[in-house]
Design a protein around this motif. Structure first.
Motif, PDB file in Angstrom:
ATOM      1  N   PHE A 299       2.187 -23.932   0.269  1.00 34.49           N
ATOM      2  CA  PHE A 299       1.064 -23.008   0.074  1.00 34.49           C
ATOM      3  C   PHE A 299       0.198 -23.448  -1.110  1.00 34.49           C
ATOM      4  CE2 PHE A 299       3.577 -19.232   2.064  1.00 34.49           C
ATOM      5  CZ  PHE A 299       3.151 -19.613   3.323  1.00 34.49           C
ATOM      6  N   GLU A 300       0.846 -23.833  -2.195  1.00 31.57           N
ATOM      7  CA  GLU A 300       0.102 -24.205  -3.410  1.00 31.57           C
ATOM      8  C   GLU A 300      -0.701 -25.476  -3.199  1.00 31.57           C
ATOM      9  OE1 GLU A 300       2.703 -24.435  -6.767  1.00 31.57           O
ATOM     10  OE2 GLU A 300       3.228 -22.304  -6.719  1.00 31.57           O
ATOM     11  N   ILE A 301      -0.083 -26.505  -2.644  1.00 29.73           N
ATOM     12  CA  ILE A 301      -0.756 -27.799  -2.537  1.00 29.73           C
ATOM     13  C   ILE A 301      -1.880 -27.767  -1.504  1.00 29.73           C
ATOM     14  CG2 ILE A 301       0.624 -28.936  -0.740  1.00 29.73           C
ATOM     15  CD1 ILE A 301      -0.370 -30.506  -4.116  1.00 29.73           C
ATOM     16  N   LEU A 302      -1.781 -26.861  -0.522  1.00 29.85           N
ATOM     17  CA  LEU A 302      -2.824 -26.738   0.509  1.00 29.85           C
ATOM     18  C   LEU A 302      -3.799 -25.606   0.206  1.00 29.85           C
ATOM     19  CD1 LEU A 302      -0.744 -27.426   3.762  1.00 29.85           C
ATOM     20  CD2 LEU A 302      -2.045 -29.031   2.364  1.00 29.85           C
ATOM     21  N   ASN A 303      -3.705 -25.083  -1.016  1.00 30.96           N
ATOM     22  CA  ASN A 303      -4.651 -24.068  -1.513  1.00 30.96           C
ATOM     23  C   ASN A 303      -4.712 -22.819  -0.635  1.00 30.96           C
ATOM     24  OD1 ASN A 303      -5.558 -25.692  -3.745  1.00 30.96           O
ATOM     25  ND2 ASN A 303      -6.730 -26.905  -2.272  1.00 30.96           N
ATOM     26  N   ILE A 304      -3.542 -22.363  -0.192  1.00 31.50           N
ATOM     27  CA  ILE A 304      -3.457 -21.114   0.560  1.00 31.50           C
ATOM     28  C   ILE A 304      -3.077 -20.011  -0.424  1.00 31.50           C
ATOM     29  CG2 ILE A 304      -2.235 -19.863   2.385  1.00 31.50           C
ATOM     30  CD1 ILE A 304      -1.896 -22.552   3.819  1.00 31.50           C
ATOM     31  N   ASN A 305      -4.049 -19.187  -0.771  1.00 31.26           N
ATOM     32  CA  ASN A 305      -3.847 -18.118  -1.747  1.00 31.26           C
ATOM     33  C   ASN A 305      -3.463 -16.835  -1.009  1.00 31.26           C
ATOM     34  OD1 ASN A 305      -3.963 -16.152  -3.730  1.00 31.26           O
ATOM     35  ND2 ASN A 305      -5.750 -17.039  -4.747  1.00 31.26           N
ATOM     36  N   LEU A 306      -2.191 -16.499  -1.063  1.00 30.80           N
ATOM     37  CA  LEU A 306      -1.684 -15.364  -0.298  1.00 30.80           C
ATOM     38  C   LEU A 306      -2.367 -14.056  -0.681  1.00 30.80           C
ATOM     39  CD1 LEU A 306       2.119 -16.259  -0.358  1.00 30.80           C
ATOM     40  CD2 LEU A 306       0.594 -16.434   1.592  1.00 30.80           C
ATOM     41  N   LYS A 307      -2.690 -13.896  -1.955  1.00 28.72           N
ATOM     42  CA  LYS A 307      -3.295 -12.648  -2.423  1.00 28.72           C
ATOM     43  C   LYS A 307      -4.635 -12.356  -1.764  1.00 28.72           C
ATOM     44  CE  LYS A 307      -1.170 -12.570  -7.031  1.00 28.72           C
ATOM     45  NZ  LYS A 307      -1.433 -12.560  -8.489  1.00 28.72           N
ATOM     46  N   GLU A 308      -5.336 -13.409  -1.368  1.00 34.59           N
ATOM     47  CA  GLU A 308      -6.681 -13.246  -0.802  1.00 34.59           C
ATOM     48  C   GLU A 308      -6.673 -13.059   0.720  1.00 34.59           C
ATOM     49  OE1 GLU A 308      -8.777 -16.694  -2.016  1.00 34.59           O
ATOM     50  OE2 GLU A 308      -8.902 -16.101  -4.145  1.00 34.59           O
ATOM     51  N   LEU A 309      -5.493 -13.133   1.339  1.00 34.66           N
ATOM     52  CA  LEU A 309      -5.434 -13.111   2.796  1.00 34.66           C
ATOM     53  C   LEU A 309      -5.328 -11.684   3.341  1.00 34.66           C
ATOM     54  CD1 LEU A 309      -2.966 -16.076   3.475  1.00 34.66           C
ATOM     55  CD2 LEU A 309      -5.461 -16.113   3.429  1.00 34.66           C
ATOM     56  N   PRO A 310      -5.892 -11.430   4.526  1.00 33.48           N
ATOM     57  CA  PRO A 310      -5.696 -10.129   5.182  1.00 33.48           C
ATOM     58  C   PRO A 310      -4.250  -9.995   5.633  1.00 33.48           C
ATOM     59  CG  PRO A 310      -6.817 -11.656   6.658  1.00 33.48           C
ATOM     60  CD  PRO A 310      -6.742 -12.336   5.321  1.00 33.48           C
ATOM     61  N   SER A 311      -3.787  -8.761   5.738  1.00 31.61           N
ATOM     62  CA  SER A 311      -2.382  -8.514   6.073  1.00 31.61           C
ATOM     63  C   SER A 311      -2.237  -8.174   7.550  1.00 31.61           C
ATOM     64  CB  SER A 311      -1.837  -7.371   5.207  1.00 31.61           C
ATOM     65  OG  SER A 311      -0.442  -7.267   5.356  1.00 31.61           O
ATOM     66  N   ASP A 312      -1.491  -8.999   8.259  1.00 34.42           N
ATOM     67  CA  ASP A 312      -1.251  -8.818   9.689  1.00 34.42           C
ATOM     68  C   ASP A 312       0.182  -8.306   9.857  1.00 34.42           C
ATOM     69  OD1 ASP A 312      -1.142  -8.911  12.407  1.00 34.42           O
ATOM     70  OD2 ASP A 312      -1.302 -11.079  12.595  1.00 34.42           O
ATOM     71  N   ASP A 313       0.360  -6.991   9.718  1.00 36.56           N
ATOM     72  CA  ASP A 313       1.706  -6.406   9.662  1.00 36.56           C
ATOM     73  C   ASP A 313       2.219  -6.003  11.043  1.00 36.56           C
ATOM     74  OD1 ASP A 313       2.319  -6.306   6.757  1.00 36.56           O
ATOM     75  OD2 ASP A 313       0.501  -5.094   6.693  1.00 36.56           O
ATOM     76  N   LYS A 314       3.523  -6.248  11.246  1.00 32.01           N
ATOM     77  CA  LYS A 314       4.223  -5.806  12.447  1.00 32.01           C
ATOM     78  C   LYS A 314       5.618  -5.364  12.035  1.00 32.01           C
ATOM     79  CE  LYS A 314       1.885  -9.077  15.570  1.00 32.01           C
ATOM     80  NZ  LYS A 314       2.077 -10.223  16.493  1.00 32.01           N
ATOM     81  N   ASP A 315       6.041  -4.199  12.513  1.00 25.11           N
ATOM     82  CA  ASP A 315       7.366  -3.682  12.192  1.00 25.11           C
ATOM     83  C   ASP A 315       8.315  -4.088  13.313  1.00 25.11           C
ATOM     84  OD1 ASP A 315       8.712  -2.397  10.176  1.00 25.11           O
ATOM     85  OD2 ASP A 315       8.668  -0.443  11.146  1.00 25.11           O
ATOM     86  N   GLN A 316       9.180  -5.079  13.052  1.00 22.86           N
ATOM     87  CA  GLN A 316      10.006  -5.620  14.132  1.00 22.86           C
ATOM     88  C   GLN A 316      11.481  -5.252  14.029  1.00 22.86           C
ATOM     89  OE1 GLN A 316       9.007  -9.791  13.607  1.00 22.86           O
ATOM     90  NE2 GLN A 316       7.456  -9.708  15.206  1.00 22.86           N
ATOM     91  N   ALA A 317      11.987  -5.092  12.805  1.00 21.47           N
ATOM     92  CA  ALA A 317      13.436  -4.968  12.611  1.00 21.47           C
ATOM     93  C   ALA A 317      13.809  -3.639  11.961  1.00 21.47           C
ATOM     94  CB  ALA A 317      13.950  -6.128  11.765  1.00 21.47           C
ATOM     95  N   SER A 318      15.092  -3.308  12.052  1.00 29.51           N
ATOM     96  CA  SER A 318      15.606  -2.075  11.469  1.00 29.51           C
ATOM     97  C   SER A 318      15.990  -2.281  10.009  1.00 29.51           C
ATOM     98  CB  SER A 318      16.840  -1.597  12.244  1.00 29.51           C
ATOM     99  OG  SER A 318      17.968  -2.419  11.931  1.00 29.51           O
ATOM    100  N   PHE A 319      16.268  -1.174   9.335  1.00 27.13           N
ATOM    101  CA  PHE A 319      16.826  -1.244   7.985  1.00 27.13           C
ATOM    102  C   PHE A 319      18.082  -2.098   7.994  1.00 27.13           C
ATOM    103  CE2 PHE A 319      19.977   0.278   4.955  1.00 27.13           C
ATOM    104  CZ  PHE A 319      19.284   0.289   3.764  1.00 27.13           C
ATOM    105  N   GLY A 320      18.966  -1.859   8.984  1.00 25.23           N
ATOM    106  CA  GLY A 320      20.225  -2.602   9.053  1.00 25.23           C
ATOM    107  C   GLY A 320      20.018  -4.098   9.184  1.00 25.23           C
ATOM    108  N   GLY A 321      19.082  -4.527  10.028  1.00 20.95           N
ATOM    109  CA  GLY A 321      18.835  -5.955  10.200  1.00 20.95           C
ATOM    110  C   GLY A 321      18.244  -6.590   8.968  1.00 20.95           C
ATOM    111  N   ARG A 322      17.384  -5.866   8.267  1.00 17.40           N
ATOM    112  CA  ARG A 322      16.719  -6.424   7.083  1.00 17.40           C
ATOM    113  C   ARG A 322      17.677  -6.602   5.907  1.00 17.40           C
ATOM    114  NH1 ARG A 322      10.802  -3.270   7.299  1.00 17.40           N
ATOM    115  NH2 ARG A 322       9.924  -4.601   8.950  1.00 17.40           N
ATOM    116  N   VAL A 323      18.687  -5.737   5.777  1.00 17.23           N
ATOM    117  CA  VAL A 323      19.593  -5.868   4.630  1.00 17.23           C
ATOM    118  C   VAL A 323      20.711  -6.876   4.883  1.00 17.23           C
ATOM    119  CG1 VAL A 323      19.072  -3.589   3.691  1.00 17.23           C
ATOM    120  CG2 VAL A 323      20.978  -3.842   5.314  1.00 17.23           C
ATOM    121  N   TYR A 324      20.651  -7.600   5.986  1.00 21.28           N
ATOM    122  CA  TYR A 324      21.531  -8.763   6.164  1.00 21.28           C
ATOM    123  C   TYR A 324      21.356  -9.747   5.002  1.00 21.28           C
ATOM    124  CZ  TYR A 324      23.660  -8.658  10.877  1.00 21.28           C
ATOM    125  OH  TYR A 324      24.444  -8.403  11.965  1.00 21.28           O
TER     126      TYR A 324
END
Length: 450
Positions: A299-324
């Motif tokens: 990300f750094e070397i290719l100048n991709i600044n995450l803070k400036e990007l729009p957020s493409d959110d999708k809720d895919q997993a449960s609480f249980g799956g995420r705390v793996y």
């Protein structure tokens, strides 16, 4: 990572086409980072490592670029030794001597460490402990660039649950998804979704196998260090471990069954996952594995600044799956499903959660001695704190654990049993009820090792 960044930039921009370009890159790195002439073999080898190739010392560049161009996978071993570096180390108590956690001894002999690859668990502890760069894990991004730039190749990013917070407190998963699309990925999926599917499978297996007080079950589905530790050293206990694949492998198998002729790249903090992807019976499931540290440099070397990007959110997993992602997450998740399957079950799931290879060995030794035990479900994680403590994380364990828990709580889905996304996938394989997951031959084949 800085040498890797220079390699990425040159290859991405099309400025690495022949041997002359490689030699120019050596010269650039030498001057930019104040290396000396005697360091040229070191630079060459770390360029090779950055390209996913074996080190060759001071040998001239030859066919490295053609190998990368024609490469569809990175060859073993994952952890490589860079010759000559240890000559400059004057630390008599060098950290690499004792860094390996009780299994594959890495020790000083002559000019450097010897890696016993037949014993190595690829945990990556030795790599992170060496301050001189004498030990390094091969990086798999350079061969991937050609696929990302090919309009006819579809590539998915499958991210480990531990990714949350790795690129900044205020960076959302949606912004990371957008960044992947800028790089050329088709989309990003949460591997936690496939952890949900495996949780349901393991819950059914626990209900089936643990019927008496003396029975116990060793979960296999998450950590390759834990899995290989049991397989290589505790054959009797291995009989208590189901043949489940990891969520990483499951993500790729399902995606490749649903979408033909695609590539799947797994991103995590784990060096051992690079080795897992190359196991003979799992080869070709995951195409490439990247770490969080490598992705941050990309990300750094290719100048991709995450803070400036729009957020493409999708809720895919449960609480249980995420705390793996953290110690105890697998146990918690499986227990929630077991309780839903058999709420009046007499033999309750009693978990024993251990992390770090030392603790894993201790619990396995205890089980081997057949002492009286007060647990029947054993979850082992090779890294302290679980995956959030992996060797290629960007943040410390405590912070990562906190953020993972918060991200899990943000999910609108509490348990894998409640995840409509799971049923949406399973219905495409003819499953109409969750109880059919262990009866469907096609799904069982996808979720099991050979």
């Amino acid at each position: 990572m800085r040498i890797f960044g220079e390699v990425v930039k040159a290859y991405w921009d099309g400025k690495m086409k022949d041997i002359k370009d490689l030699n120019e890159l050596v010269k650039k790195v030498k001057e930019k980072y104040d290396f000396q002439d005697k360091d040229i073999p070191f630079i060459k080898d770390h360029i090779r490592i950055a390209m996913g190739l074996n080190p060759k010392g001071d040998k001239d560049f030859q066919d490295e670029l053609s190998i990368v161009k024609n490469s569809k996978e990175i060859k073993e071993p994952i952890v490589a030794k860079i010759d000559g570096v240890c000559e400059y180390c004057d630390d008599e108590d060098c950290k690499c001597v004792d860094s390996c956690k009780y299994e594959a001894h890495i020790y000083r002999r002559g000019k450097g460490p010897i890696i016993e690859n037949n014993k190595c668990l690829s945990c990556g502890e030795c790599v992170t402990k060496c301050d001189f760069g004498a030990l390094a894990d091969k990086i798999e991004f350079i061969p991937l660039i050609d696929f990302l730039k090919d309009e006819n190749t579809i590539v998915y990013a499958a991210v480990a649950p531990s990714i949350v917070g790795q690129f900044g407190n205020d960076i959302t998963m949606g912004q990371i998804r957008t960044a992947f699309k800028i790089l050329g990925f088709k989309d990003m999926v949460e591997v936690a979704l496939f952890a949900d599917i495996l949780t349901i499978k393991e819950a059914f297996e626990f209900v089936k196998l643990v019927r008496e007080e003396k029975d116990f079950y060793l979960t296999s589905c998450c950590c390759p260090v834990w899995f290989n530790l049991v397989k290589k050293n505790y054959p009797k206990l291995f009989e208590h471990m189901p043949p489940s694949i990891s969520p990483m492998i499951a993500s790729s198998r399902f995606l490749k069954r649903l979408y033909k002729d695609i590539k799947v790249v797994f991103i995590s903090p784990c060096i051992a996952k690079k080795a897992e992807a190359k196991e003979p019976n799992l080869r070709k499931d995951i195409d490439f594995v990247l770490t969080f540290r490598e992705l941050r440099e990309i990300f750094e070397i290719l100048n991709i600044n995450l803070k400036e990007l729009p957020s493409d959110d999708k809720d895919q997993a449960s609480f249980g799956g995420r705390v793996y992602a953290r110690t105890g997450g697998v146990s918690f998740s499986v227990k929630t499903v077991v309780n839903r399957l058999e709420p009046r079950r007499l033999i309750k799931l009693k978990a024993k959660k251990v992390d770090g290879v030392k603790s894993c060995k201790q619990i396995l030794d205890e089980l081997s001695l057949q002492k009286d035990i007060d647990y029947n479900f054993v979850e082992g994680m090779g890294c302290n704190g679980g995956c959030v403590g992996g060797p290629r994380t960007n943040i410390d364990v405590e912070k990562a654990t906190k953020l993972v828990n918060e991200f899990g709580e943000d999910s609108l889905i509490m348990t894998p049993f409640d995840n409509a996304n799971v049923m949406k996938i399973l219905r495409q394989f003819g499953i109409r009820k969750i109880e059919e997951i262990s009866e469907n031959n096609e799904v069982s084949k996808l979720l099991n090792r050979e």
